[in-house]
Design a protein around this motif. Structure first.
Motif, short mmCIF file in Angstrom:
data_model
loop_
_atom_site.label_atom_id
_atom_site.label_comp_id
_atom_site.label_asym_id
_atom_site.label_seq_id
_atom_site.Cartn_x
_atom_site.Cartn_y
_atom_site.Cartn_z
N UNK A 99 0.83 -1.20 0.00
CA UNK A 99 0.00 0.00 0.00
C UNK A 99 0.86 1.25 0.00
N UNK A 100 0.24 2.34 -0.43
CA UNK A 100 0.90 3.64 -0.45
C UNK A 100 -0.14 4.69 -0.13
N UNK A 101 0.32 5.80 0.45
CA UNK A 101 -0.59 6.92 0.69
C UNK A 101 0.20 8.22 0.62
N UNK A 102 -0.49 9.28 0.21
CA UNK A 102 0.11 10.61 0.12
C UNK A 102 -1.01 11.59 -0.18
N UNK A 103 -0.70 12.87 -0.05
CA UNK A 103 -1.68 13.89 -0.43
C UNK A 103 -1.91 13.86 -1.93
N UNK A 104 -0.85 13.47 -2.70
CA UNK A 104 -0.99 13.34 -4.15
C UNK A 104 -0.26 12.08 -4.60
N UNK A 105 -0.95 11.26 -5.37
CA UNK A 105 -0.35 10.07 -5.97
C UNK A 105 -0.40 10.29 -7.48
N UNK A 106 0.78 10.34 -8.09
CA UNK A 106 0.90 10.62 -9.52
C UNK A 106 1.49 9.39 -10.21
N UNK A 107 0.80 8.89 -11.25
CA UNK A 107 1.30 7.74 -11.99
C UNK A 107 1.45 8.12 -13.45
N UNK A 114 5.70 5.99 -10.32
CA UNK A 114 4.72 6.34 -9.29
C UNK A 114 5.40 7.37 -8.38
N UNK A 115 4.78 8.55 -8.22
CA UNK A 115 5.33 9.59 -7.36
C UNK A 115 4.31 9.92 -6.28
N UNK A 116 4.73 9.81 -5.04
CA UNK A 116 3.90 10.12 -3.88
C UNK A 116 4.40 11.45 -3.32
N UNK A 117 3.50 12.43 -3.21
CA UNK A 117 3.90 13.77 -2.78
C UNK A 117 3.09 14.20 -1.57
N UNK A 118 3.76 14.64 -0.52
CA UNK A 118 3.10 15.14 0.69
C UNK A 118 2.74 14.04 1.65
N UNK A 119 3.45 13.94 2.75
CA UNK A 119 3.22 12.89 3.75
C UNK A 119 3.16 11.51 3.09
N UNK A 120 4.17 11.20 2.31
CA UNK A 120 4.20 9.98 1.51
C UNK A 120 4.63 8.77 2.34
N UNK A 121 3.93 7.65 2.13
CA UNK A 121 4.25 6.39 2.79
C UNK A 121 4.10 5.26 1.80
N UNK A 122 5.07 4.35 1.79
CA UNK A 122 5.03 3.14 0.98
C UNK A 122 5.24 2.00 1.95
N UNK A 123 4.33 0.99 1.96
CA UNK A 123 4.39 -0.05 2.98
C UNK A 123 4.13 -1.42 2.38
N UNK A 124 4.87 -2.43 2.91
CA UNK A 124 4.62 -3.82 2.57
C UNK A 124 5.09 -4.68 3.73
N UNK A 125 4.21 -5.54 4.22
CA UNK A 125 4.49 -6.46 5.31
C UNK A 125 5.05 -5.77 6.55
#
Length: 181
Positions: A99-107, A114-125
């Motif tokens: 999963x990923x989360x951010x204020x803006x997800x740009x693909x 994939x660019x996550x902008x603003x409080x970006x988080x990328x998570x797995x396990x």
């Protein structure tokens, strides 16, 4: 040098989302559900107002707004999901969620970035990378995480047996009376 190798080994499962993503997902239809939408045909842009839900196979994007457009005619297609936060999730080929989360997800489809902008988080396990911005090239499997000002990039790597720790094998407990019989 050994510490760098250890950190890299711990990060590889986290950032290899593209390598193990379900191939079948990209062959599925894309369904966009939104409160409303508007199209600017002249400028090759569609805006979906939310809440917005995008699904394609196991891929799910939740956002307040989604913009889909092309930089130039028939090339450079871009999807931008915004929210507080916008979220992205997908089940990997081996059944593990990412999963990923951010204020803006740009693909950007053409560069598979994939660019996550603003409080970006990328998570797995349970392992995760956080920062102001995370850029991940799926094809080249390259990740760049950055933060601004006093903020720092944070990486949390779970031990190899993390999944076993959070999901212990369920064995029925024997009561003392049952053992004697």
């Amino acid at each position: 040098m050994k510490l760098n190798s250890l950190i890299l080994a711990g990060l590889l499962p986290l950032v290899s989302v593209g390598a193990y993503a379900k191939v079948n997902d990209l062959l599925q239809e894309v369904k966009i559900s939104a409160a409303s939408q508007e199209a600017d045909i002249k400028n090759n842009q569609i805006i979906f107002h939310g809440p917005v839900e995008v699904t394609q196979g196991s891929i799910k994007i939740l956002a307040s707004e989604l913009r889909a457009f092309s930089k130039e005619k028939n090339s450079g297609k871009i999807l931008i999901a915004t929210g507080n936060p916008a979220t992205y999730s997908q089940v990997m080929e081996d059944g593990r969620p990412a999963s990923a989360s951010a204020k803006e997800i740009r693909y950007e489809l053409s560069s598979r970035t994939l660019t996550l902008i603003g409080d970006a988080t990328l998570e797995q396990e349970g392992s995760q990378v956080t920062g102001s911005q995370i850029r991940y090239n799926i094809e080249q499997q390259q990740l760049i995480a950055e933060s601004t000002g006093k903020d720092r990039v944070i990486t949390i790597i779970q031990p190899e047996n993390y999944q076993e720790q959070i999901q212990p094998e369920q064995k029925p407990e024997k009561k003392p009376e049952q053992e004697k019989q």
